[in-house]
Design a protein around this motif. Structure first.
Motif, short mmCIF file in Angstrom:
data_model
loop_
_atom_site.label_atom_id
_atom_site.label_comp_id
_atom_site.label_asym_id
_atom_site.label_seq_id
_atom_site.Cartn_x
_atom_site.Cartn_y
_atom_site.Cartn_z
N ARG A 496 -50.54 13.24 -82.50
CA ARG A 496 -50.51 12.77 -83.88
C ARG A 496 -49.53 11.60 -84.05
NH1 ARG A 496 -52.77 16.18 -87.72
NH2 ARG A 496 -53.52 18.19 -86.92
N GLU A 497 -48.44 11.68 -83.31
CA GLU A 497 -47.45 10.60 -83.40
C GLU A 497 -48.05 9.27 -82.96
OE1 GLU A 497 -42.88 9.65 -81.94
OE2 GLU A 497 -44.11 11.07 -80.82
N ARG A 498 -48.77 9.27 -81.83
CA ARG A 498 -49.36 8.04 -81.32
C ARG A 498 -50.45 7.51 -82.26
NH1 ARG A 498 -51.73 8.70 -75.54
NH2 ARG A 498 -49.52 9.18 -75.18
N GLU A 499 -51.31 8.40 -82.72
CA GLU A 499 -52.40 7.96 -83.61
C GLU A 499 -51.85 7.41 -84.92
OE1 GLU A 499 -55.47 7.74 -82.75
OE2 GLU A 499 -55.30 8.74 -80.82
N ALA A 500 -50.82 8.08 -85.46
CA ALA A 500 -50.25 7.60 -86.71
C ALA A 500 -49.51 6.28 -86.52
CB ALA A 500 -49.30 8.65 -87.28
N ALA A 501 -48.81 6.13 -85.39
CA ALA A 501 -48.05 4.89 -85.14
C ALA A 501 -48.99 3.70 -85.04
CB ALA A 501 -47.23 5.03 -83.87
N GLU A 502 -50.18 3.87 -84.47
CA GLU A 502 -51.13 2.76 -84.36
C GLU A 502 -51.59 2.29 -85.73
OE1 GLU A 502 -54.37 3.63 -81.82
OE2 GLU A 502 -53.20 3.44 -79.97
N GLN A 503 -51.49 3.16 -86.72
CA GLN A 503 -51.88 2.77 -88.07
C GLN A 503 -50.67 2.55 -88.96
OE1 GLN A 503 -54.90 1.90 -88.57
NE2 GLN A 503 -55.43 2.59 -86.51
N GLY A 504 -49.50 2.37 -88.33
CA GLY A 504 -48.31 1.96 -89.06
C GLY A 504 -47.65 3.05 -89.89
N SER A 505 -47.86 4.32 -89.56
CA SER A 505 -47.25 5.40 -90.33
C SER A 505 -46.51 6.36 -89.41
CB SER A 505 -48.32 6.16 -91.14
OG SER A 505 -49.27 6.75 -90.28
N ASP A 506 -45.69 7.22 -90.01
CA ASP A 506 -44.92 8.22 -89.29
C ASP A 506 -45.62 9.56 -89.44
OD1 ASP A 506 -42.85 10.38 -88.96
OD2 ASP A 506 -41.60 8.65 -88.45
N TRP A 507 -45.91 10.21 -88.32
CA TRP A 507 -46.71 11.44 -88.38
C TRP A 507 -45.97 12.56 -89.10
CZ3 TRP A 507 -45.85 16.28 -86.15
CH2 TRP A 507 -44.69 16.39 -85.38
N GLN A 508 -44.64 12.59 -88.98
CA GLN A 508 -43.88 13.64 -89.66
C GLN A 508 -43.94 13.47 -91.17
OE1 GLN A 508 -40.07 13.18 -87.64
NE2 GLN A 508 -40.45 15.02 -86.43
N GLU A 509 -43.82 12.23 -91.63
CA GLU A 509 -43.94 11.99 -93.06
C GLU A 509 -45.35 12.33 -93.55
OE1 GLU A 509 -42.75 8.10 -94.13
OE2 GLU A 509 -40.69 8.34 -93.43
N ASP A 510 -46.34 11.99 -92.74
CA ASP A 510 -47.72 12.34 -93.10
C ASP A 510 -47.90 13.85 -93.20
OD1 ASP A 510 -48.26 9.67 -93.10
OD2 ASP A 510 -49.27 9.65 -91.14
N ALA A 511 -47.35 14.58 -92.22
CA ALA A 511 -47.49 16.04 -92.23
C ALA A 511 -46.78 16.65 -93.42
CB ALA A 511 -46.94 16.61 -90.92
#
Length: 552
Positions: A496-511
């Motif tokens: 999730r971290e890698r996928e979110a980073a490619e779209q310019g977001s932080d996976w922890q904040e998204d979660a």
């Protein structure tokens, strides 16, 4: 018939020389013609295409000496006055920097010696420490009072974009990390310096350990930078133009003072090369060609027709000099004009105009822009885009001839180059700034190190380990690429971290946001699982329809 006589330069017949008997030698096979041979054809000095090509064999440092100022001045002029160059530079900044980078702190738990009571590595403590660092960093770089900027005009995102713009146009980014305790929560402040101010004192000659403003030690590592107090172009301001300051690269205890980021093309290169250097001539000539075509098109649009007259200029002048003849001609012309104005002739509602005897109208046949203008421009822009690490479509914003497959392939290739450039710039420019700030944050107690962790200077690299999340890569087909991301996650090939980073977001904040939204829906009596199920069904239906469309 007698044989022709050949005359000499003086006109007298030339005398045929007597034959010379050949010496009696043993016959030998004819020798092969002697030519200058080289192992590599590209090293030939006799080839007609290469004979006059004798480039200088300069080192990486000496190649820029005496020529860097001219290169940079021309690139800046193109950026100010050429639309293609200005647009290309702006898109590079937007694609690599965007509105700024997000910090993802990754302190090295193993190197910091963070362990649980059982002796296992305490990754949870490292994650918690990293979250504290990220929260404090966000307060620092997004402070509306802009304490991170010495001039207090920009947040860190603005400083980063300005520095990277210098990196493209000047070939390098230069900044000073200053200590400014002036009321803000942190005293560490960044000052972006124009690389034109980096030069030898009094514009002196190059020396063994002082080259183009960079002072070196015995290992040719930079130890200080000589910064001109004012820009060379600001002489009219009345400042002190002939004063330089020597700024050390770092303090005695290792805190960075100067940040110098550039990508060398050769070993021992001291300064950076502008990104547009290989295509300066092509961009300038393309601009001239574009302007010439535009001027020709405007001229053809203004001059729509010409009237051809059989009268000679001298004859008309002679006629007008005779008073009686001129009066008779004028009276005749007025009579013709009055007749046609009183009774105009029309054909299908179109007025017919009459010319003088012998005159005729010649319409222009505009041929501008040239038929090959668009093709030539495309070919030239492809060359420029290649030098900038972009695609033609990105530079020209012409997406008319792109399909999904070609756009996807181009995006992947270009993004690979953008990512490499971003990581290189982050390591050279952003990491030293982050390290200086983190040292202050730990010293002030704003961020507290985990229990048992060593001092900052003993494990600086372990404390400063981080990743920088840049702008979103974007999607050519969101449905297809989102489905592919889900497949990678399900197969364990991504995170999730890698996928979110490619779209310019932080996976922890998204979660965290998803958890808050889930609780909110439940509080309203809405089943979030049912909503997600309907969403999955809709995605599968859209995927089937898209597949059917491709089949047709």
């Amino acid at each position: 018939m007698s044989a022709p006589t050949i005359l000499g330069p003086d006109g007298s017949p030339m005398v045929r020389p007597a034959p010379v008997p050949a010496p009696r030698v043993r016959s030998a096979p004819p020798a092969a013609p002697r030519t200058a041979m080289t192992s590599f054809a590209g090293a030939s000095h006799t080839d007609s295409d290469l004979a006059l090509w004798e480039p200088t064999h300069a080192s990486g440092a000496s190649a820029l000496f005496g020529e860097r100022d001219t290169l940079v001045a021309r690139v800046h002029d193109l950026a100010r006055n050429d639309g293609w160059a200005s647009g290309g530079i702006t898109r590079q900044v937007d694609a690599i920097i965007g509105a700024g980078w997000r910090l993802s702190a990754k302190p090295n738990a193993r190197s910091l010696g963070l362990r649980t009571a059982t002796g296992a590595i305490d990754y949870d403590a490292a994650d918690e420490f990293g979250s504290d660092i990220e929260a404090a960093w966000r307060d620092y770089v997004e402070d509306p009072d802009c304490w991170c900027d010495v001039g207090r005009r920009f947040t860190m995102g603005g400083l980063l974009a300005l520095a990277f713009r210098h990196r493209i146009m000047d070939g390098e980014a230069l900044a000073a990390l200053l200590w400014r305790p002036r009321g803000g929560p942190f005293a560490t402040a960044v000052q972006i310096i124009d690389p034109d101010r980096l030069s030898n004192p009094s514009n002196g000659f190059e020396q063994k350990y002082l080259r183009q403003g960079v002072e070196l030690d015995g290992d040719f590592a930079p130890v200080a930078y000589h910064i001109r107090v004012s820009h060379p172009g600001d002489l009219y301001l009345g400042t002190d133009p002939w004063r330089w300051e020597r700024v050390p690269r770092e303090t005695s205890f290792g805190r960075r003072v100067m940040v110098h980021a550039y990508e060398p093309e050769r070993a021992d290169q001291i300064r950076g090369t502008p990104l547009l250097a290989p295509v300066i001539k092509k961009l300038k000539m393309l601009g001239r060609y574009d302007e010439a075509e535009l001027q020709a098109a405007v001229l053809n649009a203004i001059l729509a027709a010409f009237i051809e007259s059989p009268y000679d200029h001298d004859q008309v002048a002679s006629l007008m000099s005779d008073g009686d003849a001129a009066e008779e001609l004028s009276a005749y012309q007025r009579m013709r004009l009055g007749f046609h104005e009183a009774a105009p002739l029309k054909l299908g509602g179109v007025k017919l105009n009459f010319l003088s005897p012998g005159e005729k109208v010649s319409l222009t046949n505009p041929n501008h822009p040239n038929q090959v203008f668009e093709h030539f421009t495309r070919a030239s822009l492809r060359n420029v885009a290649s030098a900038m690490g972009m695609t033609y479509e990105q530079l020209s914003m012409d997406w008319g001839q792109v399909n999904y497959s070609s756009a996807r392939a181009a995006l992947l290739e270009v993004w690979r180059g953008f990512t490499a450039r971003k990581e290189h710039f982050a390591a050279q420019f952003m990491q030293p700034i982050y390290a200086a700030w983190l040292e202050e944050a730990l010293d002030r107690g704003i961020v507290r190190a985990p229990k048992g962790a060593p001092p900052f200077r003993a494990k600086k690299a372990a404390y400063c380990a981080a990743k920088w999340i840049g702008p979103a890569r974007g999607w050519v087909d969101p449905l297809k690429e989102a489905s592919a991301a889900i497949e990678r996650l399900d197969a364990g090939m991504s995170t999730r971290e890698r996928e979110a980073a490619e779209q310019g977001s932080d996976w922890q904040e998204d979660a965290q946001q998803q958890a808050r939204e889930r609780r909110y829906l439940q509080a309203l009596g809405i089943d979030p699982d049912a909503e997600e199920g309907r969403g999955r069904k809709a995605r599968r239906r859209a995927a089937r329809e898209d597949k059917d469309d491709e089949g047709r």
